[in-house]
Design an enzyme around this catalytic site. Structure first.
Site, short mmCIF file in Angstrom:
data_model
loop_
_atom_site.label_atom_id
_atom_site.label_comp_id
_atom_site.label_asym_id
_atom_site.label_seq_id
_atom_site.Cartn_x
_atom_site.Cartn_y
_atom_site.Cartn_z
N SER A 1 23.20 -65.55 -8.40
CA SER A 1 24.37 -65.72 -7.55
C SER A 1 25.49 -66.30 -8.39
O SER A 1 25.29 -66.66 -9.55
CB SER A 1 24.06 -66.68 -6.40
OG SER A 1 23.95 -68.00 -6.93
N LYS A 2 26.64 -66.39 -7.77
CA LYS A 2 27.80 -66.95 -8.47
C LYS A 2 27.45 -68.33 -9.02
O LYS A 2 27.87 -68.71 -10.09
CB LYS A 2 28.97 -67.10 -7.51
CG LYS A 2 29.69 -65.80 -7.20
CD LYS A 2 30.92 -66.08 -6.38
CE LYS A 2 31.21 -64.87 -5.52
NZ LYS A 2 32.40 -64.96 -4.72
N ARG A 3 26.70 -69.06 -8.23
CA ARG A 3 26.38 -70.44 -8.61
C ARG A 3 25.22 -70.51 -9.58
O ARG A 3 24.94 -71.54 -10.13
CB ARG A 3 26.06 -71.27 -7.37
CG ARG A 3 27.26 -71.59 -6.53
CD ARG A 3 26.86 -72.05 -5.15
NE ARG A 3 26.27 -70.98 -4.37
CZ ARG A 3 26.97 -70.04 -3.76
NH1 ARG A 3 28.27 -70.04 -3.83
NH2 ARG A 3 26.37 -69.08 -3.08
N HIS A 4 24.56 -69.41 -9.73
CA HIS A 4 23.32 -69.43 -10.51
C HIS A 4 23.57 -68.85 -11.90
O HIS A 4 24.43 -69.31 -12.61
CB HIS A 4 22.27 -68.66 -9.69
CG HIS A 4 20.89 -68.87 -10.16
ND1 HIS A 4 19.83 -68.15 -9.68
CD2 HIS A 4 20.38 -69.70 -11.08
CE1 HIS A 4 18.73 -68.54 -10.27
NE2 HIS A 4 19.04 -69.48 -11.13
#
Ligand code: GLU
Length: 507
Positions: free
Chosen positions: A262-265
């Site tokens: 994900s974007k955060r990952h």
């Protein structure tokens, strides 16, 4: 609910869309969605549309929209219609379509398919707790569904706050996903869901359902995380008398640890890959394989090849692992396939950004550290020594900075080959200085024959005793191209200067 129109998309031109929210930089997961939409539209001779879903007023930013458009251009994923192109289905930015949503929100309210809900956050939270405590799924209990539109409008005119909820029926909604096959949802489990904060503030499911219809989108291709939005959008479409498009939900992209990328990952923005020197063809080819494969051993596919070969039958529904080593492999392949002149052009900005080169003209550059001029042909020659080994364009700096400095920086231990003493290294370097000073040419083949003949007559057990110190003195590096190729490019003066410098280091 109204009866549905006959399904005209079957006979219509294929139209797909990429509908990002400009709330962050373009990342790999979005590119995959976008690429598959593009490939399918182009394969079918249809249109590919970019629609900006910017209804989240706080989080949407023009710079993110710019980043998305720039990234797509760089990747060669070109849209036929979008916010900055002509097209008869615009505007293509949702915030420019509020009048349209208002009209359809009013239609749903008037038909009784949607209603105003006055429950406060606190009410809702309390109801949720209660339902969970009773062992029920926490869905909206329909408190406001009985309020007439007339009464609701009066309350709103009196300053009361309300949102708009869609009236969900108790039924099962099924559709045949082009990747997942038959999918059924018991939508009663959704409860009456919020579709807009007010008639001019639509939320995603509602705005998307309206736009997909008005933009005549025939195929909705998006990530698996949207699967449960599909029945919501289908209910809205049915209520408004719209046809249902086809759906294809792409499998999750997983990080190396098998958790969702994900974007955060693990997913980095496209710009990050661009800066590191991944080629757009490598990235597209790699991303196409995140969820699709050709069913053969073949791995290298240009964009036209991907368009030709793409099909939903060859998409899988299990998650795909984002394996950076594979991307590196693709990149190396594409770098090797790039014509030398083109590769040199791609690399020049890296030299400039690292303050190694200054551009004088298209064909001439100044080496900043020495003030010497270097032409495009010599730069290409340097690049040619490393083209086979480059993984990313940025790697050219570490590999070739030795050509853009005066004297290299290194520890004297590096000059030692096997069991050599410093004295022996010094003697080897003296001999190299003597040979290079007397060399009749600095052409690499000449230097090679000339040195190897001399070394043979020295009866050394290993020619590394001469060649290792020579190469290290010229480069200051543990690994590099061979000493003669390097000496040819450095020229006589600089090569001798570096050998004399090695002698100094040894003192
Ligand atoms: N704006 C939505 C997103 O970025 C679009 C999803 C869809 O394709 O319907 O996730």
């Amino acid at each position: 609910m109204k009866t549905m129109n006959p399904d005209p998309q079957k006979v219509k031109r294929v139209r797909t869309r990429f509908a990002p929210s400009p709330t962050g930089f373009l990342h790999i997961g979005s590119v995959r969605t976008c690429l598959f939409n593009f490939l399918y539209a182009k394969k079918m001779g249809g249109d590919f549309i970019l629609r900006i879903e910017d209804t989240d007023r706080e989080r949407s930013k023009p710079e993110f929209e710019e980043d998305i458009k720039k990234g797509l251009r760089w990747l060669g994923i070109l849209y036929d219609e979008g916010p900055d192109t002509d097209g008869k289905f615009g505007p293509y930015r949702q915030m420019d379509r509020l009048d349209i949503y208002e009209k359809y929100a009013n239609q749903l309210l008037e038909q009784g398919d949607a209603y105003y809900c006055f429950c406060t956050e606190e009410d809702l939270e309390a109801k949720k707790q209660e339902m969970v405590a009773r062992g029920h799924a926490p869905i909206y209990d329909g408190t406001c569904s009985g309020i007439s539109l007339e009464d609701a409008k009066k309350r709103i005119a009196n300053g009361e706050k309300a949102v708009i909820r869609f009236k969900t029926q108790n039924k099962v909604i099924g559709f045949t996903d082009l990747i997942w096959g038959k999918v059924d949802f018991d939508v009663s489990l959704f409860g009456d869901f919020v579709i807009a904060k007010d008639t001019r503030s639509p939320l995603y499911n509602f705005a998307a359902a309206v736009d997909d219809y008005l933009m005549q989108i025939t195929h909705i291709i998006r990530g698996e995380e949207h699967l449960s939005n599909t029945p919501r959008q289908m209910m809205i479409q049915s209520a408004l008398g719209f046809f249902h498009p086809e759906y294809a939900h792409l499998p999750l992209i997983l990080g190396p640890d098998k958790t969702k990328l994900s974007k955060r990952h693990n997913a980095e923005p496209v710009e990050y890959y661009k800066q590191k020197g991944y080629l757009p063809q490598a990235l597209s080819n790699f991303i196409a394989f995140l969820g699709w494969n050709p069913g053969t051993e073949r791995e290298i596919f240009s964009m036209p090849d991907l368009i030709n070969e793409f099909s939903f039958e060859r998409c899988r529904k299990s998650g795909s692992i984002f394996n950076i080593a594979k991307l590196d492999w693709y990149n190396g392949m594409y770098i090797r396939q790039t014509p030398l002149d083109k590769l040199t052009e791609l690399l020049i900005p890296y030299y400039q950004e690292n303050n190694l080169l200054k551009k004088i003209s298209d064909r001439e550059f100044e080496i900043i550290a020495t003030g010497k001029l270097i032409d495009f042909a010599t730069l290409s020659l340097i690049v040619s020594l490393y083209q086979e080994r480059l993984v990313k364009l940025e790697d050219i700096i570490d590999a070739t900075d030795l050509f853009f400095t005066d004297l290299p920086v290194y520890e004297k231990e590096l000059l030692l080959f096997k069991d050599m003493t410093y004295q022996q290294v010094s003697a080897s370097i003296d001999k190299c200085i003597e040979l290079l000073s007397n060399a009749e040419s600095f052409q690499k083949d000449y230097l090679q024959t000339y040195f190897l003949t001399a070394i043979e007559s020295m009866n050394l057990t290993n020619r590394g005793y001469m060649l290792w110190p020579l190469r290290v003195a010229l480069t200051g590096k543990k690994a590099s191209a061979g000493p003669f190729e390097i000496a040819e490019i450095l020229g006589k003066d600089l090569s001798l200067k570096r050998l004399n410098f090695a002698k100094k280091i040894l003192e």
